[in-house]
Design a protein around this motif. Structure first.
Motif, short mmCIF file in Angstrom:
data_model
loop_
_atom_site.label_atom_id
_atom_site.label_comp_id
_atom_site.label_asym_id
_atom_site.label_seq_id
_atom_site.Cartn_x
_atom_site.Cartn_y
_atom_site.Cartn_z
N GLY A 2 17.73 40.12 -4.53
CA GLY A 2 18.22 40.13 -3.16
C GLY A 2 18.55 38.73 -2.71
N GLY A 3 18.35 38.49 -1.44
CA GLY A 3 18.62 37.16 -0.90
C GLY A 3 20.08 36.96 -0.56
N VAL A 4 20.85 38.04 -0.35
CA VAL A 4 22.27 37.92 -0.04
C VAL A 4 22.57 38.27 1.41
N LEU A 5 21.60 38.84 2.10
CA LEU A 5 21.83 39.35 3.44
C LEU A 5 21.34 38.36 4.49
N ASP A 6 22.16 38.15 5.50
CA ASP A 6 21.72 37.37 6.66
C ASP A 6 21.16 38.40 7.63
N HIS A 7 19.84 38.57 7.59
CA HIS A 7 19.18 39.63 8.35
C HIS A 7 19.41 39.51 9.85
N ARG A 8 19.26 38.31 10.39
CA ARG A 8 19.40 38.14 11.84
C ARG A 8 20.81 38.46 12.31
N ALA A 9 21.81 37.94 11.60
CA ALA A 9 23.20 38.20 11.99
C ALA A 9 23.54 39.67 11.81
N SER A 10 23.03 40.30 10.75
CA SER A 10 23.28 41.72 10.53
C SER A 10 22.67 42.56 11.65
N GLU A 11 21.44 42.24 11.99
CA GLU A 11 20.76 42.99 13.05
C GLU A 11 21.46 42.82 14.39
N ASP A 12 21.80 41.59 14.73
CA ASP A 12 22.40 41.33 16.04
C ASP A 12 23.82 41.89 16.16
N SER A 13 24.58 41.85 15.06
CA SER A 13 25.98 42.29 15.11
C SER A 13 26.16 43.77 14.80
N ALA A 49 7.69 42.79 7.99
CA ALA A 49 7.41 44.19 8.28
C ALA A 49 8.18 44.72 9.49
N SER A 50 8.52 43.87 10.43
CA SER A 50 9.22 44.32 11.64
C SER A 50 10.74 44.37 11.45
N ASP A 51 11.23 43.92 10.32
CA ASP A 51 12.68 43.88 10.08
C ASP A 51 13.23 45.31 9.98
#
Length: 173
Positions: A2-13, A49-51
């Motif tokens: 993994g390590g390819v996802l920008d979690h914060r930007a994905s969640e927000d957008s 865990a909260s992601d």
């Protein structure tokens, strides 16, 4: 890996946002698309865990959207680090009787990844992607200061620290 996802930007957008390690996913897609790989284990869980986003599922969904048959992809959605990628993938490899394994990850991360897979008893082949080093002889003006070089240094220091920690706790050579 993994390590390819920008979690914060994905969640927000609400859209899939990928980071500078995206070649890991693109190469996996290409290996599957061209038939050079029969199947792939997409290994990556939640950052914490909260992601709300499970990276392995998001990456798998994108590979399927690009035309890869879902039956060719094994989702390993628990791993939170390289050691767990190796540990959980080994169980899948053993359960499914896979005879050969190819680890696809960034070149800077390959050594620690292969060490982690060796530590769990696997002998994978390596497919390093997105090299970030270059010849100073060929690119003589690269000694000039650039902000991107600080980021490259951050990646290098983080990876060196990861190797040291893995060596100390016995996760690899």
């Amino acid at each position: 890996m993994g390590g390819v996802l920008d979690h914060r930007a994905s969640e927000d957008s609400g859209q899939l946002a990928l980071n500078e390690n995206v070649e890991r996913m693109l190469t996996t897609y290409d290996l599957l698309r061209t038939g050079r790989a029969r199947s792939a284990i997409v290994s990556s869980g939640r950052v914490d865990a909260s992601d709300p986003i499970v990276e392995a599922q998001a990456v798998t969904d994108q590979l399927v959207a690009w035309g890869i048959d879902r039956s060719r992809i094994v989702v390993e959605d628990q791993a939170r680090n390289t050691r767990e990628n190796a540990t959980y993938s080994k169980k899948i490899i053993d359960d499914r009787g896979f005879k050969s394994v190819l680890v696809v990850t960034s070149a800077f991360h390959m050594r620690r990844s292969i060490d982690a897979f060796h530590a769990v008893g696997l002998e994978p082949d390596a497919y390093p992607v997105d090299p970030r080093s270059f010849s100073l002889r060929k690119h003589s003006t690269t000694w000039l200061p650039r902000a991107g070089f600080l980021q490259d240094s951050t990646f290098a220091l983080r990876e060196l620290a990861g190797r040291l920690v893995y060596r100390i706790v016995g996760y690899g050579a």
